[in-house]
Design an enzyme around this catalytic site. Structure first.
Site, PDB file in Angstrom:
ATOM      1  N   ALA A 199      -9.496   5.467   4.891  1.00 47.34           N
ATOM      2  CA  ALA A 199      -9.349   6.633   5.772  1.00 47.34           C
ATOM      3  C   ALA A 199     -10.664   7.369   5.966  1.00 47.34           C
ATOM      4  CB  ALA A 199      -8.292   7.602   5.262  1.00 47.34           C
ATOM      5  N   GLY A 200     -10.948   7.669   7.230  1.00 44.46           N
ATOM      6  CA  GLY A 200     -12.087   8.505   7.567  1.00 44.46           C
ATOM      7  C   GLY A 200     -13.320   7.780   8.055  1.00 44.46           C
ATOM      8  N   ASN A 251      -8.550   1.523  10.447  1.00 41.12           N
ATOM      9  CA  ASN A 251      -7.741   1.204  11.626  1.00 41.12           C
ATOM     10  C   ASN A 251      -8.304   1.896  12.861  1.00 41.12           C
ATOM     11  OD1 ASN A 251      -4.155   1.451  12.440  1.00 41.12           O
ATOM     12  ND2 ASN A 251      -5.828   0.540  13.544  1.00 41.12           N
ATOM     13  N   THR A 252      -8.274   3.232  12.853  1.00 42.23           N
ATOM     14  CA  THR A 252      -8.661   3.993  14.042  1.00 42.23           C
ATOM     15  C   THR A 252     -10.088   3.691  14.487  1.00 42.23           C
ATOM     16  OG1 THR A 252      -7.194   5.765  13.281  1.00 42.23           O
ATOM     17  CG2 THR A 252      -8.732   6.303  15.046  1.00 42.23           C
ATOM     18  N   LYS A 277       0.854  -1.187   0.000  1.00 39.16           N
ATOM     19  CA  LYS A 277       0.000   0.000   0.000  1.00 39.16           C
ATOM     20  C   LYS A 277       0.891   1.239   0.000  1.00 39.16           C
ATOM     21  CE  LYS A 277      -3.035   2.886   2.690  1.00 39.16           C
ATOM     22  NZ  LYS A 277      -3.528   3.217   4.037  1.00 39.16           N
ATOM     23  N   GLY A 293      -7.934   9.030  10.266  1.00 40.80           N
ATOM     24  CA  GLY A 293      -8.160   9.048  11.708  1.00 40.80           C
ATOM     25  C   GLY A 293      -9.232  10.005  12.184  1.00 40.80           C
TER      26      GLY A 293
END
Length: 326
Positions: free
Chosen positions: A256-257, A278-279, A169, A230
């Site tokens: 993301a997001g 992830n977050t 990635k 995040g």
């Protein structure tokens, strides 16, 4: 003689090989990659490569940053097939045990890993691969924290040497506040990596023009952001995401997001091939429960997309016929 290892000066004996040096440190050579004076040392040459006065070494490993038969509806990336359309990161958890438990609960088969220096002062510290088995999961090395094409390419070449993985990635960031991609550096890095034989899944903004350029360069998956990394804000521009999906001949995964399960379901209902997060899991109050929620949301969103939603209407349309009422 004196050398520099992971940014620190260190005194070593003359005529010491890389393999012997790692053994003296207590580092398992099978779990790391070594760069000597900006050149990767192949594992097969650890024993024959001698360290010289003034050498600069980088010793890195992976950090937190499926079995069974395949179903008929699979995610295919660069010729690899996966049952799960949820990809998860390995950072921000309280420890490696929680990381492993959350990944298991998510049902993910692809996990992103960052490349970082080995702690040579205490090489006995646990590593991610002690808890997350690369034989069970597909590791996806990423370039988190890279702000130039040069750093990103260098990082992934080290990653390939450490683990042998060519599916990677790519993300090249523009600034520390927004972590938005630097698109010019991303294009440069993508071209170098594709030419070098990597299968590149690329993080980019939600711009259909840029997405097409990256696909045309040879990237095997396009990963537009839903919102800043995040942030948990969810999909801010569904129109652009949909346009990217419609024009692409390679998988499109929102990256993301995402903040909660409904965000993941929306991404899948738009027609995305998968979601990376992830977050949203690691920073939830209950990471293990949220991991399972995300798994179900991705599955539900995919099923809803394939089923095809009802058309939107301006006025009511009764479920029961009005004719024949008493």
């Amino acid at each position: 003689m004196q050398i520099i290892v992971n940014g620190e000066f260190k005194d070593v004996e003359q005529s010491l090989s890389v393999e012997s040096f790692l053994a003296d440190l207590g580092v398992d050579s099978r779990k790391v990659a070594v760069e000597r004076n900006m050149e990767i040392v192949p594992k097969t040459q650890f024993g024959s490569t001698l360290i010289e006065e003034g050498d600069k070494l980088e010793v890195v490993h992976f950090i937190g940053g499926g079995d069974g038969e395949l179903s008929t509806d699979v995610l295919e990336v660069a010729g690899r097939r996966f049952n799960s359309r949820l990809l998860v990161g390995t950072g921000k958890y309280k420890d490696f045990e929680e990381t492993a438990d959350a990944i298991a609960a998510s049902g993910a088969e692809i996990v992103t890993v960052a490349v970082r220096r080995v702690n040579i002062a205490d090489p006995s510290q646990p590593m991610l691969i002690d808890f997350v088995d690369p034989e069970k999961y597909t590791f996806l090395p990423n370039t988190a924290g890279c702000f130039t094409a040069q750093d990103a390419v260098r990082t992934l070449r080290l990653a390939r040497e450490a683990g042998g993985w060519d599916l990677v990635k790519l993300e090249v960031l523009g600034d520390e506040k927004t972590l938005y991609p630097n698109v010019t550096e991303t294009l440069d890095a993508a071209k170098q990596l594709v030419d070098d034989g990597f299968q590149v899944m690329v993080y980019t903004n939600d711009d259909p023009i840029m997405a097409k350029k990256l696909e045309d360069l040879g990237c095997c998956a396009i990963m537009p952001l839903a919102a800043p990394i995040g942030s948990g804000l969810g999909i801010q521009n569904p129109v652009h995401i949909r346009l990217i999906i419609e024009q692409s001949n390679v998988p499109v995964l929102v990256d993301a997001g995402v903040g909660t399960a409904s965000d993941a379901a929306i991404a899948m209902e738009l027609g995305c091939d998968g979601v990376l997060m992830n977050t949203a899991i690691a920073q939830a109050k209950g990471p293990i429960a949220m991991a399972e929620a995300m798994k179900l949301a991705v599955m539900a969103g995919r099923l809803a997309y394939k089923a095809g939603r009802m058309p939107k209407k301006m006025y009511a349309d009764p479920s029961s016929p009005l004719a024949g009422l008493i």
